[in-house]
Design a protein around this motif. Structure first.
Motif, PDB file in Angstrom:
ATOM      1  N   GLY A  35      -7.508  -5.544   1.279  1.00  0.00           N
ATOM      2  CA  GLY A  35      -8.447  -5.226   0.299  1.00  0.00           C
ATOM      3  C   GLY A  35     -10.044  -5.071   0.926  1.00  0.00           C
ATOM      4  O   GLY A  35     -10.394  -5.880   1.694  1.00  0.00           O
ATOM      5  N   SER A  60      -6.834   0.610  -2.669  1.00  0.00           N
ATOM      6  CA  SER A  60      -7.459  -0.304  -3.729  1.00  0.00           C
ATOM      7  C   SER A  60      -7.048  -0.353  -4.842  1.00  0.00           C
ATOM      8  O   SER A  60      -7.024  -1.760  -5.594  1.00  0.00           O
ATOM      9  CB  SER A  60      -9.115   0.184  -3.708  1.00  0.00           C
ATOM     10  N   ASP A  79      -4.156 -13.930  -2.017  1.00  0.00           N
ATOM     11  CA  ASP A  79      -5.095 -15.121  -2.203  1.00  0.00           C
ATOM     12  C   ASP A  79      -4.903 -15.967  -0.900  1.00  0.00           C
ATOM     13  O   ASP A  79      -5.873 -16.432  -0.537  1.00  0.00           O
ATOM     14  CB  ASP A  79      -4.656 -15.756  -3.566  1.00  0.00           C
ATOM     15  N   THR A  97      -8.431 -17.601  -5.720  1.00  0.00           N
ATOM     16  CA  THR A  97      -8.732 -15.817  -5.888  1.00  0.00           C
ATOM     17  C   THR A  97     -10.382 -15.787  -5.241  1.00  0.00           C
ATOM     18  O   THR A  97     -10.491 -14.879  -4.313  1.00  0.00           O
ATOM     19  CB  THR A  97      -8.715 -15.242  -7.077  1.00  0.00           C
ATOM     20  N   ARG A 148       2.513  -4.901 -14.773  1.00  0.00           N
ATOM     21  CA  ARG A 148       3.412  -5.867 -15.292  1.00  0.00           C
ATOM     22  C   ARG A 148       4.826  -5.225 -15.415  1.00  0.00           C
ATOM     23  O   ARG A 148       5.902  -6.002 -15.581  1.00  0.00           O
ATOM     24  CB  ARG A 148       3.065  -6.268 -16.731  1.00  0.00           C
ATOM     25  N   ARG A 175      -6.036 -14.045   2.788  1.00  0.00           N
ATOM     26  CA  ARG A 175      -7.444 -13.370   2.856  1.00  0.00           C
ATOM     27  C   ARG A 175      -7.997 -14.220   3.826  1.00  0.00           C
ATOM     28  O   ARG A 175      -9.271 -14.077   4.572  1.00  0.00           O
ATOM     29  CB  ARG A 175      -8.111 -12.899   1.555  1.00  0.00           C
ATOM     30  N   THR A 195       0.807  -1.024   0.051  1.00  0.00           N
ATOM     31  CA  THR A 195       0.258  -0.216  -0.044  1.00  0.00           C
ATOM     32  C   THR A 195       0.881   1.324   0.033  1.00  0.00           C
ATOM     33  O   THR A 195       1.891   1.449   0.635  1.00  0.00           O
ATOM     34  CB  THR A 195      -1.033   0.073   1.151  1.00  0.00           C
TER      35      THR A 195
HETATM   36  N1  COS Z   1      -3.511 -13.961  -9.364  1.00  0.00           N
HETATM   37  C1  COS Z   1      -2.963 -13.638 -10.107  1.00  0.00           C
HETATM   38  N2  COS Z   1      -2.783 -12.731 -11.086  1.00  0.00           N
HETATM   39  C2  COS Z   1      -3.856 -11.769 -10.694  1.00  0.00           C
HETATM   40  C3  COS Z   1      -4.538 -11.823  -9.740  1.00  0.00           C
HETATM   41  C4  COS Z   1      -4.562 -13.047  -8.907  1.00  0.00           C
HETATM   42  N3  COS Z   1      -5.420 -13.044  -7.857  1.00  0.00           N
HETATM   43  N4  COS Z   1      -5.304 -10.682  -9.637  1.00  0.00           N
HETATM   44  C5  COS Z   1      -5.011  -9.906 -10.656  1.00  0.00           C
HETATM   45  N5  COS Z   1      -4.035 -10.615 -11.364  1.00  0.00           N
HETATM   46  C6  COS Z   1      -3.254 -10.062 -12.485  1.00  0.00           C
HETATM   47  C7  COS Z   1      -4.296 -10.101 -13.795  1.00  0.00           C
HETATM   48  O1  COS Z   1      -4.362 -11.090 -14.396  1.00  0.00           O
HETATM   49  C8  COS Z   1      -3.559  -8.917 -14.605  1.00  0.00           C
HETATM   50  O2  COS Z   1      -2.641  -9.511 -15.245  1.00  0.00           O
HETATM   51  P1  COS Z   1      -2.304  -9.025 -16.731  1.00  0.00           P
HETATM   52  O3  COS Z   1      -1.942  -7.715 -16.890  1.00  0.00           O
HETATM   53  O4  COS Z   1      -1.227  -9.934 -17.269  1.00  0.00           O
HETATM   54  O5  COS Z   1      -3.748  -9.069 -17.389  1.00  0.00           O
HETATM   55  C9  COS Z   1      -2.964  -8.016 -13.403  1.00  0.00           C
HETATM   56  O6  COS Z   1      -2.646  -8.932 -12.365  1.00  0.00           O
HETATM   57  C10 COS Z   1      -3.620  -6.806 -13.035  1.00  0.00           C
HETATM   58  O7  COS Z   1      -4.953  -7.195 -12.671  1.00  0.00           O
HETATM   59  P2  COS Z   1      -6.074  -6.245 -12.698  1.00  0.00           P
HETATM   60  O8  COS Z   1      -6.390  -5.785 -14.304  1.00  0.00           O
HETATM   61  O9  COS Z   1      -7.439  -7.044 -12.339  1.00  0.00           O
HETATM   62  O10 COS Z   1      -5.900  -5.229 -11.848  1.00  0.00           O
HETATM   63  P3  COS Z   1      -6.605  -3.763 -11.399  1.00  0.00           P
HETATM   64  O11 COS Z   1      -5.679  -2.775 -11.556  1.00  0.00           O
HETATM   65  O12 COS Z   1      -8.170  -3.957 -11.917  1.00  0.00           O
HETATM   66  O13 COS Z   1      -6.856  -4.236  -9.913  1.00  0.00           O
HETATM   67  C11 COS Z   1      -6.969  -5.628  -8.039  1.00  0.00           C
HETATM   68  C12 COS Z   1      -7.507  -4.979  -9.258  1.00  0.00           C
HETATM   69  C13 COS Z   1      -6.768  -6.984  -7.864  1.00  0.00           C
HETATM   70  C14 COS Z   1      -5.462  -4.855  -7.706  1.00  0.00           C
HETATM   71  C15 COS Z   1      -7.925  -4.929  -6.974  1.00  0.00           C
HETATM   72  O14 COS Z   1      -8.896  -5.660  -7.238  1.00  0.00           O
HETATM   73  C16 COS Z   1      -7.360  -5.336  -5.313  1.00  0.00           C
HETATM   74  O15 COS Z   1      -7.353  -6.455  -5.090  1.00  0.00           O
HETATM   75  N6  COS Z   1      -7.284  -4.179  -4.660  1.00  0.00           N
HETATM   76  C17 COS Z   1      -6.815  -4.465  -3.208  1.00  0.00           C
HETATM   77  C18 COS Z   1      -5.507  -4.466  -2.939  1.00  0.00           C
HETATM   78  C19 COS Z   1      -5.242  -4.803  -1.557  1.00  0.00           C
HETATM   79  O16 COS Z   1      -5.700  -5.820  -1.334  1.00  0.00           O
HETATM   80  N7  COS Z   1      -4.693  -3.931  -1.027  1.00  0.00           N
HETATM   81  C20 COS Z   1      -4.404  -4.227   0.753  1.00  0.00           C
HETATM   82  C21 COS Z   1      -2.758  -4.236   0.581  1.00  0.00           C
HETATM   83  S1  COS Z   1      -1.923  -5.454   1.361  1.00  0.00           S
HETATM   84  S2  COS Z   1      -2.799  -5.304   3.256  1.00  0.00           S
END
Ligand code: COS
Length: 382
Positions: free
Chosen positions: A364, A131, A239, A313, A178, A242, A125
Protein backbone atom coordinates in the motif's frame (compact mmCIF):
# COMPACT_ATOMS: atom_id res chain seq x y z
CA UNK A 1 16.86 4.84 23.93
CA UNK A 2 15.91 1.98 26.24
CA UNK A 3 12.73 0.25 25.07
CA UNK A 4 12.74 -2.13 28.02
CA UNK A 5 13.06 -5.28 25.97
CA UNK A 6 12.76 -8.56 27.84
CA UNK A 7 15.80 -10.81 28.05
CA UNK A 8 14.31 -12.95 25.29
CA UNK A 9 13.70 -9.94 23.04
CA UNK A 10 17.30 -8.80 23.56
CA UNK A 11 18.44 -12.29 22.53
CA UNK A 12 16.33 -12.14 19.36
CA UNK A 13 17.70 -8.69 18.53
CA UNK A 14 21.29 -9.74 19.13
CA UNK A 15 20.87 -12.92 17.10
CA UNK A 16 19.38 -11.02 14.14
CA UNK A 17 22.10 -8.38 14.47
CA UNK A 18 24.81 -11.01 14.45
CA UNK A 19 23.38 -12.60 11.30
CA UNK A 20 23.15 -9.16 9.71
CA UNK A 21 26.72 -8.21 10.51
CA UNK A 22 28.41 -11.55 9.89
CA UNK A 23 26.39 -13.03 7.04
CA UNK A 24 24.64 -10.17 5.24
CA UNK A 25 26.97 -7.16 5.29
CA UNK A 26 29.87 -9.01 3.58
CA UNK A 27 27.69 -10.12 0.64
CA UNK A 28 25.01 -7.44 0.29
CA UNK A 29 26.74 -5.55 -2.51
CA UNK A 30 27.27 -8.73 -4.52
CA UNK A 31 23.68 -9.88 -3.98
CA UNK A 32 22.50 -6.47 -5.16
CA UNK A 33 24.73 -6.44 -8.25
CA UNK A 34 23.97 -10.01 -9.28
CA UNK A 35 20.29 -9.87 -8.28
CA UNK A 36 20.93 -13.08 -6.44
CA UNK A 37 18.27 -14.60 -4.19
CA UNK A 38 19.74 -14.92 -0.66
CA UNK A 39 19.17 -18.64 -0.11
CA UNK A 40 22.31 -19.08 2.01
CA UNK A 41 21.16 -16.35 4.36
CA UNK A 42 17.63 -17.77 4.49
CA UNK A 43 19.17 -21.05 5.66
CA UNK A 44 21.06 -19.25 8.43
CA UNK A 45 17.85 -17.46 9.48
CA UNK A 46 16.06 -20.82 9.50
CA UNK A 47 18.76 -22.42 11.66
CA UNK A 48 18.44 -19.49 14.08
CA UNK A 49 14.67 -20.24 14.31
CA UNK A 50 13.77 -16.71 13.27
CA UNK A 51 11.16 -17.81 10.72
CA UNK A 52 9.00 -19.15 13.52
CA UNK A 53 9.03 -16.06 15.73
CA UNK A 54 5.38 -15.09 15.21
CA UNK A 55 4.00 -18.61 14.78
CA UNK A 56 2.32 -20.26 17.80
CA UNK A 57 4.25 -23.00 19.58
CA UNK A 58 1.57 -25.58 18.80
CA UNK A 59 2.41 -25.13 15.11
CA UNK A 60 6.16 -25.36 15.58
CA UNK A 61 6.93 -21.69 16.12
CA UNK A 62 8.34 -19.72 19.05
CA UNK A 63 4.96 -18.25 19.96
CA UNK A 64 6.06 -14.63 19.93
CA UNK A 65 4.35 -11.80 18.11
CA UNK A 66 4.58 -8.77 15.85
CA UNK A 67 6.94 -7.05 18.25
CA UNK A 68 9.61 -9.73 18.07
CA UNK A 69 9.13 -9.97 14.31
CA UNK A 70 9.64 -6.21 14.00
CA UNK A 71 12.86 -6.39 16.05
CA UNK A 72 14.26 -9.09 13.75
CA UNK A 73 13.12 -7.26 10.59
CA UNK A 74 14.69 -4.01 11.82
CA UNK A 75 18.06 -5.64 12.44
CA UNK A 76 18.14 -7.42 9.07
CA UNK A 77 17.06 -4.19 7.37
CA UNK A 78 19.99 -2.32 8.88
CA UNK A 79 22.22 -4.49 6.72
CA UNK A 80 20.15 -5.14 3.58
CA UNK A 81 16.54 -4.44 2.64
CA UNK A 82 16.68 -7.02 -0.15
CA UNK A 83 17.27 -9.74 2.42
CA UNK A 84 14.82 -8.36 4.97
CA UNK A 85 12.12 -8.07 2.31
CA UNK A 86 12.50 -11.76 1.52
CA UNK A 87 12.16 -12.55 5.22
CA UNK A 88 9.29 -10.14 5.93
CA UNK A 89 7.32 -11.15 2.81
CA UNK A 90 7.35 -14.65 4.20
CA UNK A 91 5.40 -13.43 7.23
CA UNK A 92 3.05 -11.53 4.91
CA UNK A 93 2.37 -14.76 3.01
CA UNK A 94 1.83 -16.72 6.22
CA UNK A 95 -0.62 -14.31 7.88
CA UNK A 96 -3.69 -15.40 5.87
CA UNK A 97 -3.18 -18.97 7.14
CA UNK A 98 -2.27 -17.87 10.65
CA UNK A 99 -5.18 -15.45 11.02
CA UNK A 100 -7.92 -17.24 9.06
CA UNK A 101 -6.77 -20.79 8.26
CA UNK A 102 -8.45 -23.91 9.60
CA UNK A 103 -6.68 -26.06 12.17
CA UNK A 104 -5.88 -28.60 9.41
CA UNK A 105 -4.37 -25.88 7.21
CA UNK A 106 -2.33 -24.55 10.11
CA UNK A 107 -1.08 -28.03 10.95
CA UNK A 108 -0.24 -28.72 7.34
CA UNK A 109 1.59 -25.50 6.50
CA UNK A 110 2.74 -23.57 9.57
CA UNK A 111 5.37 -26.01 10.91
CA UNK A 112 7.26 -25.95 7.60
CA UNK A 113 6.96 -22.17 7.47
CA UNK A 114 8.17 -21.86 11.07
CA UNK A 115 11.20 -24.03 10.38
CA UNK A 116 12.03 -22.19 7.17
CA UNK A 117 11.69 -25.37 5.17
CA UNK A 118 9.14 -23.74 2.90
CA UNK A 119 8.97 -20.04 1.99
CA UNK A 120 5.57 -18.41 1.49
CA UNK A 121 4.39 -15.54 -0.71
CA UNK A 122 1.26 -13.40 -0.73
CA UNK A 123 -0.52 -12.79 -4.03
CA UNK A 124 -3.00 -9.92 -4.18
CA UNK A 125 -1.66 -7.35 -6.68
CA UNK A 126 -2.49 -7.52 -10.38
CA UNK A 127 -1.67 -5.37 -13.41
CA UNK A 128 -4.90 -3.41 -12.96
CA UNK A 129 -5.28 -3.80 -9.21
CA UNK A 130 -2.53 -2.12 -7.21
CA UNK A 131 -3.85 0.61 -4.93
CA UNK A 132 -7.31 -0.42 -6.11
CA UNK A 133 -6.96 -3.86 -4.55
CA UNK A 134 -10.67 -4.56 -4.93
CA UNK A 135 -10.21 -4.42 -8.72
CA UNK A 136 -8.61 -7.88 -8.99
CA UNK A 137 -9.71 -10.04 -11.90
CA UNK A 138 -8.21 -13.45 -11.10
CA UNK A 139 -11.06 -15.93 -10.72
CA UNK A 140 -11.56 -19.13 -8.77
CA UNK A 141 -14.51 -21.25 -9.94
CA UNK A 142 -15.74 -24.21 -7.97
CA UNK A 143 -15.89 -27.37 -10.12
CA UNK A 144 -16.75 -30.46 -8.11
CA UNK A 145 -14.12 -30.93 -5.45
CA UNK A 146 -11.76 -28.39 -6.90
CA UNK A 147 -11.38 -24.67 -7.47
CA UNK A 148 -10.11 -23.68 -10.90
CA UNK A 149 -7.94 -20.56 -10.87
CA UNK A 150 -7.38 -18.26 -13.85
CA UNK A 151 -5.54 -14.96 -13.93
CA UNK A 152 -2.18 -13.32 -13.36
CA UNK A 153 -0.75 -11.82 -10.19
CA UNK A 154 1.93 -9.16 -10.59
CA UNK A 155 5.04 -8.09 -8.65
CA UNK A 156 4.84 -10.89 -6.14
CA UNK A 157 7.70 -10.89 -3.63
CA UNK A 158 9.29 -14.34 -3.20
CA UNK A 159 7.64 -15.36 -6.49
CA UNK A 160 9.24 -18.47 -7.94
CA UNK A 161 11.26 -19.15 -4.78
CA UNK A 162 8.39 -19.76 -2.35
CA UNK A 163 6.77 -23.19 -2.14
CA UNK A 164 3.42 -21.95 -0.81
CA UNK A 165 1.27 -19.05 -2.07
CA UNK A 166 -1.70 -17.36 -0.44
CA UNK A 167 -3.79 -15.97 -3.26
CA UNK A 168 -6.78 -13.66 -3.40
CA UNK A 169 -9.20 -14.43 -6.27
CA UNK A 170 -12.81 -13.75 -7.15
CA UNK A 171 -15.32 -16.53 -6.54
CA UNK A 172 -18.13 -14.17 -7.51
CA UNK A 173 -17.29 -11.48 -10.04
CA UNK A 174 -20.57 -9.65 -9.52
CA UNK A 175 -19.96 -8.81 -5.87
CA UNK A 176 -16.75 -6.72 -5.97
CA UNK A 177 -14.65 -7.04 -2.81
CA UNK A 178 -17.38 -9.19 -1.22
CA UNK A 179 -16.92 -11.73 -4.01
CA UNK A 180 -13.23 -12.32 -3.19
CA UNK A 181 -11.85 -15.42 -1.50
CA UNK A 182 -8.41 -16.51 -0.29
CA UNK A 183 -6.66 -19.72 -1.32
CA UNK A 184 -3.52 -21.71 -0.68
CA UNK A 185 -1.72 -22.78 -3.85
CA UNK A 186 1.41 -24.91 -3.82
CA UNK A 187 4.29 -24.51 -6.24
CA UNK A 188 4.24 -27.35 -8.76
CA UNK A 189 0.46 -27.45 -9.10
CA UNK A 190 -0.33 -27.96 -12.82
CA UNK A 191 -1.46 -24.71 -14.42
CA UNK A 192 0.56 -22.57 -12.00
CA UNK A 193 3.69 -20.98 -13.51
CA UNK A 194 5.87 -17.92 -12.98
CA UNK A 195 6.58 -14.95 -15.23
CA UNK A 196 10.05 -13.47 -15.64
CA UNK A 197 11.97 -12.19 -12.65
CA UNK A 198 11.55 -8.41 -12.55
CA UNK A 199 14.62 -6.15 -12.68
CA UNK A 200 14.30 -3.57 -9.92
CA UNK A 201 15.83 -0.29 -8.78
CA UNK A 202 16.43 -1.66 -5.30
CA UNK A 203 15.86 -4.68 -3.04
CA UNK A 204 17.49 -6.53 -5.90
CA UNK A 205 18.37 -9.61 -3.84
CA UNK A 206 14.65 -10.27 -3.43
CA UNK A 207 12.66 -12.08 -6.08
CA UNK A 208 9.68 -10.40 -7.75
CA UNK A 209 7.67 -12.28 -10.39
CA UNK A 210 4.28 -12.76 -11.91
CA UNK A 211 2.18 -15.72 -10.81
CA UNK A 212 0.27 -17.15 -13.76
CA UNK A 213 -2.78 -19.33 -13.26
CA UNK A 214 -4.16 -21.15 -16.30
CA UNK A 215 -6.92 -23.57 -15.37
CA UNK A 216 -4.99 -24.30 -12.21
CA UNK A 217 -6.95 -26.83 -10.17
CA UNK A 218 -6.56 -26.88 -6.40
CA UNK A 219 -8.45 -28.96 -3.84
CA UNK A 220 -11.62 -27.34 -2.51
CA UNK A 221 -10.12 -27.59 1.00
CA UNK A 222 -7.46 -25.03 0.03
CA UNK A 223 -9.88 -22.16 0.47
CA UNK A 224 -8.95 -20.07 3.51
CA UNK A 225 -12.02 -19.46 5.67
CA UNK A 226 -14.95 -19.34 3.25
CA UNK A 227 -16.10 -17.77 0.02
CA UNK A 228 -16.58 -14.00 0.16
CA UNK A 229 -14.15 -13.13 2.94
CA UNK A 230 -11.00 -12.93 0.82
CA UNK A 231 -10.86 -9.15 0.85
CA UNK A 232 -11.11 -9.11 4.65
CA UNK A 233 -8.36 -11.76 4.79
CA UNK A 234 -6.18 -9.51 2.61
CA UNK A 235 -6.89 -6.34 4.57
CA UNK A 236 -6.34 -7.98 7.99
CA UNK A 237 -3.14 -9.50 6.65
CA UNK A 238 -1.93 -6.06 5.65
CA UNK A 239 -3.04 -4.62 9.02
CA UNK A 240 -0.73 -7.15 10.67
CA UNK A 241 2.20 -6.79 8.32
CA UNK A 242 2.43 -3.04 7.71
CA UNK A 243 4.11 -2.49 11.08
CA UNK A 244 6.87 -4.76 9.79
CA UNK A 245 7.34 -2.51 6.75
CA UNK A 246 7.69 0.33 9.26
CA UNK A 247 10.40 -1.72 11.00
CA UNK A 248 12.17 -1.99 7.65
CA UNK A 249 12.10 1.82 7.43
CA UNK A 250 13.61 2.12 10.91
CA UNK A 251 16.29 -0.45 10.11
CA UNK A 252 17.44 0.99 6.80
CA UNK A 253 17.44 4.49 8.30
CA UNK A 254 19.59 3.31 11.21
CA UNK A 255 21.99 1.54 8.85
CA UNK A 256 22.42 4.65 6.69
CA UNK A 257 22.68 6.94 9.71
CA UNK A 258 25.47 4.84 11.24
CA UNK A 259 27.41 5.08 7.97
CA UNK A 260 26.88 8.85 7.77
CA UNK A 261 28.08 9.46 11.33
CA UNK A 262 31.13 7.24 10.86
CA UNK A 263 31.99 9.09 7.65
CA UNK A 264 31.39 12.57 9.10
CA UNK A 265 33.77 11.85 12.00
CA UNK A 266 36.55 10.84 9.61
CA UNK A 267 36.11 13.15 6.66
CA UNK A 268 38.20 16.31 7.07
CA UNK A 269 37.44 19.51 5.15
CA UNK A 270 38.61 23.05 5.90
CA UNK A 271 40.93 21.47 8.47
CA UNK A 272 38.17 19.86 10.58
CA UNK A 273 36.10 16.66 10.58
CA UNK A 274 32.84 17.59 8.84
CA UNK A 275 30.85 16.46 11.90
CA UNK A 276 32.15 19.56 13.67
CA UNK A 277 30.22 21.79 11.25
CA UNK A 278 26.79 22.85 12.42
CA UNK A 279 25.25 22.36 8.97
CA UNK A 280 26.18 18.65 9.16
CA UNK A 281 25.29 18.36 12.85
CA UNK A 282 21.79 19.68 12.17
CA UNK A 283 21.25 17.14 9.44
CA UNK A 284 22.46 14.33 11.70
CA UNK A 285 20.36 15.62 14.61
CA UNK A 286 17.21 15.56 12.47
CA UNK A 287 18.06 12.07 11.22
CA UNK A 288 18.64 10.75 14.76
CA UNK A 289 15.38 12.29 16.00
CA UNK A 290 13.43 10.93 13.03
CA UNK A 291 14.77 7.42 13.63
CA UNK A 292 13.95 7.41 17.33
CA UNK A 293 10.43 8.72 16.71
CA UNK A 294 9.84 6.10 14.01
CA UNK A 295 11.17 3.31 16.20
CA UNK A 296 9.01 4.40 19.13
CA UNK A 297 5.90 4.39 16.93
CA UNK A 298 6.68 1.05 15.26
CA UNK A 299 7.34 -0.61 18.63
CA UNK A 300 4.19 0.88 20.16
CA UNK A 301 2.05 -0.28 17.23
CA UNK A 302 3.59 -3.76 17.26
CA UNK A 303 2.80 -4.05 20.97
CA UNK A 304 -0.73 -2.77 20.26
CA UNK A 305 -1.19 -5.49 17.62
CA UNK A 306 0.13 -8.11 20.06
CA UNK A 307 -2.31 -6.93 22.72
CA UNK A 308 -5.04 -8.55 20.63
CA UNK A 309 -6.70 -5.23 19.80
CA UNK A 310 -9.50 -5.81 17.32
CA UNK A 311 -8.95 -2.87 15.02
CA UNK A 312 -5.35 -1.90 14.28
CA UNK A 313 -5.90 -0.60 10.75
CA UNK A 314 -5.25 3.06 11.47
CA UNK A 315 -2.26 2.49 13.74
CA UNK A 316 -0.46 0.05 11.46
CA UNK A 317 -0.95 2.46 8.55
CA UNK A 318 0.54 5.22 10.73
CA UNK A 319 3.59 3.11 11.58
CA UNK A 320 4.08 2.22 7.92
CA UNK A 321 3.72 5.73 6.55
CA UNK A 322 5.78 7.49 9.20
CA UNK A 323 8.66 5.04 9.48
CA UNK A 324 9.04 4.48 5.75
CA UNK A 325 9.00 8.21 5.02
CA UNK A 326 11.76 8.39 7.64
CA UNK A 327 13.58 5.55 5.87
CA UNK A 328 13.54 7.49 2.58
CA UNK A 329 14.45 10.83 4.15
CA UNK A 330 17.29 9.49 6.28
CA UNK A 331 18.89 7.39 3.54
CA UNK A 332 18.70 10.37 1.14
CA UNK A 333 20.31 12.63 3.73
CA UNK A 334 22.97 10.03 4.53
CA UNK A 335 24.00 10.21 0.87
CA UNK A 336 23.99 14.02 1.14
CA UNK A 337 26.16 14.07 4.29
CA UNK A 338 28.64 11.77 2.56
CA UNK A 339 28.59 13.82 -0.65
CA UNK A 340 30.39 12.30 -3.63
CA UNK A 341 31.39 9.27 -1.53
CA UNK A 342 27.76 8.65 -0.63
CA UNK A 343 26.90 8.48 -4.32
CA UNK A 344 29.54 5.84 -5.04
CA UNK A 345 28.95 2.09 -4.85
CA UNK A 346 32.02 1.75 -2.66
CA UNK A 347 29.83 2.87 0.26
CA UNK A 348 26.53 1.17 1.12
CA UNK A 349 24.32 4.25 1.40
CA UNK A 350 23.56 4.58 -2.33
CA UNK A 351 22.10 1.07 -2.20
CA UNK A 352 20.20 1.88 0.97
CA UNK A 353 18.66 4.93 -0.70
CA UNK A 354 17.64 2.89 -3.76
CA UNK A 355 16.28 0.13 -1.53
CA UNK A 356 14.34 2.49 0.75
CA UNK A 357 12.15 3.79 -2.09
CA UNK A 358 10.09 0.61 -2.31
CA UNK A 359 9.00 0.97 1.32
CA UNK A 360 6.92 4.00 0.36
CA UNK A 361 5.29 1.95 -2.39
CA UNK A 362 4.67 -1.68 -1.44
CA UNK A 363 2.04 -3.05 0.93
CA UNK A 364 0.00 0.00 0.00
CA UNK A 365 1.59 3.28 -1.12
CA UNK A 366 2.06 5.95 1.50
CA UNK A 367 -0.69 7.93 -0.18
CA UNK A 368 -3.02 4.94 0.35
CA UNK A 369 -1.91 4.72 4.01
CA UNK A 370 -3.00 8.33 4.46
CA UNK A 371 -6.34 7.44 2.86
CA UNK A 372 -6.69 4.52 5.27
CA UNK A 373 -5.93 6.76 8.26
CA UNK A 374 -8.33 9.39 6.94
CA UNK A 375 -11.11 6.81 6.42
CA UNK A 376 -10.65 5.58 10.00
CA UNK A 377 -10.89 9.14 11.33
CA UNK A 378 -14.07 9.67 9.33
CA UNK A 379 -15.63 6.49 10.75
CA UNK A 380 -14.78 7.48 14.32
CA UNK A 381 -16.63 10.79 13.87
CA UNK A 382 -19.94 9.05 13.06
N1 COS B 1 -10.15 -4.76 7.87
C1 COS B 1 -11.35 -5.33 7.64
N2 COS B 1 -12.14 -4.97 6.61
C2 COS B 1 -11.71 -4.01 5.79
C3 COS B 1 -10.48 -3.35 5.98
C4 COS B 1 -9.69 -3.77 7.09
N3 COS B 1 -8.50 -3.20 7.34
N4 COS B 1 -10.32 -2.45 5.02
C5 COS B 1 -11.41 -2.50 4.25
N5 COS B 1 -12.25 -3.44 4.72
C6 COS B 1 -13.54 -3.82 4.18
C7 COS B 1 -14.47 -2.62 4.18
O1 COS B 1 -15.15 -2.51 5.42
C8 COS B 1 -15.40 -2.96 3.05
O2 COS B 1 -16.35 -3.92 3.49
P1 COS B 1 -17.90 -3.82 3.07
O3 COS B 1 -17.91 -4.01 1.59
O4 COS B 1 -18.51 -4.92 3.81
O5 COS B 1 -18.35 -2.46 3.49
C9 COS B 1 -14.53 -3.67 2.05
O6 COS B 1 -13.42 -4.17 2.82
C10 COS B 1 -14.03 -2.76 0.97
O7 COS B 1 -13.40 -1.65 1.58
P2 COS B 1 -13.29 -0.23 0.92
O8 COS B 1 -14.64 0.17 0.39
O9 COS B 1 -12.61 0.68 1.86
O10 COS B 1 -12.36 -0.60 -0.30
P3 COS B 1 -11.76 0.31 -1.44
O11 COS B 1 -12.09 -0.35 -2.73
O12 COS B 1 -12.09 1.75 -1.25
O13 COS B 1 -10.20 0.11 -1.23
C11 COS B 1 -8.31 -0.27 0.11
C12 COS B 1 -9.55 0.56 -0.12
C13 COS B 1 -8.31 -0.57 1.60
C14 COS B 1 -8.27 -1.55 -0.68
C15 COS B 1 -7.13 0.53 -0.28
O14 COS B 1 -7.15 1.68 0.50
C16 COS B 1 -5.81 -0.19 -0.03
O15 COS B 1 -5.39 -0.50 1.07
N6 COS B 1 -5.09 -0.32 -1.13
C17 COS B 1 -3.74 -0.83 -1.08
C18 COS B 1 -3.71 -2.27 -1.23
C19 COS B 1 -2.37 -2.78 -0.95
O16 COS B 1 -1.85 -2.63 0.14
N7 COS B 1 -1.76 -3.39 -1.94
C20 COS B 1 -0.50 -3.98 -1.76
C21 COS B 1 -0.61 -5.38 -2.16
S1 COS B 1 0.03 -6.53 -1.07
S2 COS B 1 1.92 -6.22 -1.04
Amino acid sequence: MDYFLTEEQVMIRDLARQIAEEKIVPVRRELDEKEEFPWDIMKVIAQADLFGLFIPEEYGGLGKGSFELCIAVEELSRACLGVSTTYAANALGAYPILLFGSDEQKKKYLPDIASGKRLVAFGLTEANAGSDAAGIQTTAKLAGNEYVLNGTKQWITNGGEAEVYTIIALTDKTKGPRGASAFIVEKGTPGFTFGKKEEKMGIRASSTTELIFENCRIPKENIISKEGVGFIVAMKTLDNSRGGVGAQGVGVAQGAFDEAVKFARQRVQFGHPIISFQAVQHMLADMATDIEAARALVYAVARFIDSGAKDVTKESAMAKVFATDVGMRVTTNAVQVMGGSGYMKEYPVEKMMRDAKILQIYEGTNQIQRNVIGQALMKKQK
